[in-house]
Enzyme design. Structure first.
Site, short mmCIF file in Angstrom:
data_model
loop_
_atom_site.label_atom_id
_atom_site.label_comp_id
_atom_site.label_asym_id
_atom_site.label_seq_id
_atom_site.Cartn_x
_atom_site.Cartn_y
_atom_site.Cartn_z
N LYS A 103 0.85 -1.20 0.00
CA LYS A 103 0.00 0.00 0.00
C LYS A 103 0.88 1.24 0.00
CE LYS A 103 0.76 1.53 4.38
NZ LYS A 103 1.71 2.54 4.60
N VAL A 123 11.48 -4.09 2.43
CA VAL A 123 11.26 -4.26 3.86
C VAL A 123 11.47 -2.92 4.59
CG1 VAL A 123 12.14 -5.51 5.90
CG2 VAL A 123 12.08 -6.63 3.66
N ALA A 127 9.84 -0.15 4.61
CA ALA A 127 9.87 0.86 3.55
C ALA A 127 8.69 1.82 3.60
CB ALA A 127 9.88 0.16 2.20
N GLY A 128 7.72 1.58 4.52
CA GLY A 128 6.51 2.41 4.54
C GLY A 128 5.47 1.93 3.55
N LEU A 129 5.61 0.66 3.10
CA LEU A 129 4.68 0.10 2.10
C LEU A 129 3.85 -1.05 2.67
CD1 LEU A 129 7.16 0.08 -0.93
CD2 LEU A 129 5.34 1.74 -0.49
N GLY A 183 4.67 -3.97 3.80
CA GLY A 183 5.03 -5.31 3.31
C GLY A 183 4.80 -6.40 4.35
N GLY A 184 5.25 -6.18 5.58
CA GLY A 184 5.07 -7.17 6.65
C GLY A 184 3.60 -7.36 6.97
N ASP A 197 -2.07 -1.71 10.13
CA ASP A 197 -2.30 -1.71 8.68
C ASP A 197 -2.91 -3.02 8.17
OD1 ASP A 197 -1.33 0.84 8.21
OD2 ASP A 197 0.73 0.16 7.86
#
Ligand code: C5P
Length: 315
Positions: free
Chosen positions: A11, A101, A103-105, A107-108, A142
């Site tokens: 995201k 990783v 990254a502010g996206l 992923g986790g 998130d």
């Protein structure tokens, strides 16, 4: 019992406003607009017959133990549904990492969301999307959004979601220095140290009325007005990240100079994204950034806005 492969999209935050302290201690109350993109991890879930949870990942930066959110998602289901765990046995979680990783996206969070969705199918638990999202919220703010995906307004600490109209035909160029990562907890703690005197008190409706501006972004999305969406991009966490990480500021400035629709750091960073209205323009911007910043450490991706959250892989 069969195996499942799931697609877990990243995201970006089109909007992130910090309102004050959240009633759930240690967190912030936020107003965010979240958008799924088609840069995605792939998660394979395989039954392993013993009451064990195992994680493997092709990226050495990703922990393979209890620190992995995907592990914690499986462990949460095993504890909530001990009969299913005993009946069906454990699971091996294989994460094919494509989302960078820390990254502010998210992923986790996306990986953990995929584990919740996939294990619900594997163990035939029959949970609804909102039940899966409630479980996800126990693990990370998130995760509920990652399960549903698309475009959404997120409030509370990020777990209260209102779906927004789909945004088709917008593309994003993502830029991140490989060796740069920012801890989400650091970003929010630093923000609190610097700006808590401006926080709205928990029940101060007037403060929220004056300060919360996500409504304009929601309206721009409803009108599918790309130029307006670009102008209204906002992220309060830039106030703490940009002064400390000049590389992030530089990426933002380079994108800006290329005349993109809009540019912003995503979440707690350090990924910076730029919006474009066509794939060709996104590819061109990517090449221009590559020429402008000749660093072997800089990774760039092009992705499209996506209308889906976690889904079963089609192959
Ligand atoms: O929920 P998640 O585990 O992703 O949050 C990581 C950290 O980010 C939290 O421990 C907290 O410090 C900060 N955070 C916050 N307010 C939020 C979400 C996250 O302060 N709404």
């Amino acid at each position: 019992m069969r195996s499942y492969s799931l697609i877990a999209p990243a995201k970006i935050n089109l909007y992130l406003e910090i309102i004050g302290d959240s009633p759930s201690g240690g967190y912030h109350e936020l107003a965010m607009v979240l958008q799924s993109i088609d840069l995605a991890d792939r998660i394979d879930l395989r039954p392993i017959g013993t009451e064990t949870i195992r994680v493997r990942c092709d990226d050495s930066q990703v922990p393979a133990d209890k620190n992995n959110l995907a592990y914690r998602a499986a462990d949460l289901l095993a504890r909530q549904f001990p009969t299913a765990f005993a009946r069906y046995g454990g699971v091996e979680i294989v994460i094919h990492k494509h989302i960078p990783v820390a990254a502010g996206l998210a992923g986790g969070s996306a990986d953990a969301a995929a584990v919740l969705v996939g294990m619900d199918l594997m163990w035939q638990l029959g949970l609804t999307q909102s039940e899966l999202q409630e479980l996800g919220a126990q693990l990370g703010s998130d995760i509920p959004f990652c399960i549903a995906g698309g475009t959404a307004l997120a409030t509370g600490r990020g777990e209260q979601l209102s779906p927004l109209p789909d945004l088709d035909n917008l593309y994003v160029v993502l830029a991140k220095y490989r060796n740069l990562s920012i801890s989400t907890a650091w970003a929010y703690q630093t923000y609190r140290q610097q700006f808590s005197s401006f926080y709205c008190a928990p029940d101060d409706v007037e403060c929220r009325r004056q300060r919360v501006h996500s409504g304009q972004m929601v309206a721009a999305i409803a009108h599918k007005d790309a130029a307006k969406i670009g102008q209204l991009l906002h992220n309060d966490l830039e106030k703490v990240a940009l002064p400390v990480y000049p590389q992030v500021l530089q990426l933002r400035e380079v994108f800006q100079s290329l005349g993109v629709v809009g540019t912003m750091m995503s979440g707690s960073g350090p990924t910076v994204f730029a919006l474009t209205e066509s794939l060709a323009e996104a590819e061109q911007v990517k090449e221009q950034v590559k020429s402008a910043i000749a660093s072997p450490d800089l990774d760039l991706w092009v992705a499209k806005f996506s209308n889906t959250g976690i889904r079963i892989a089609s192959d």
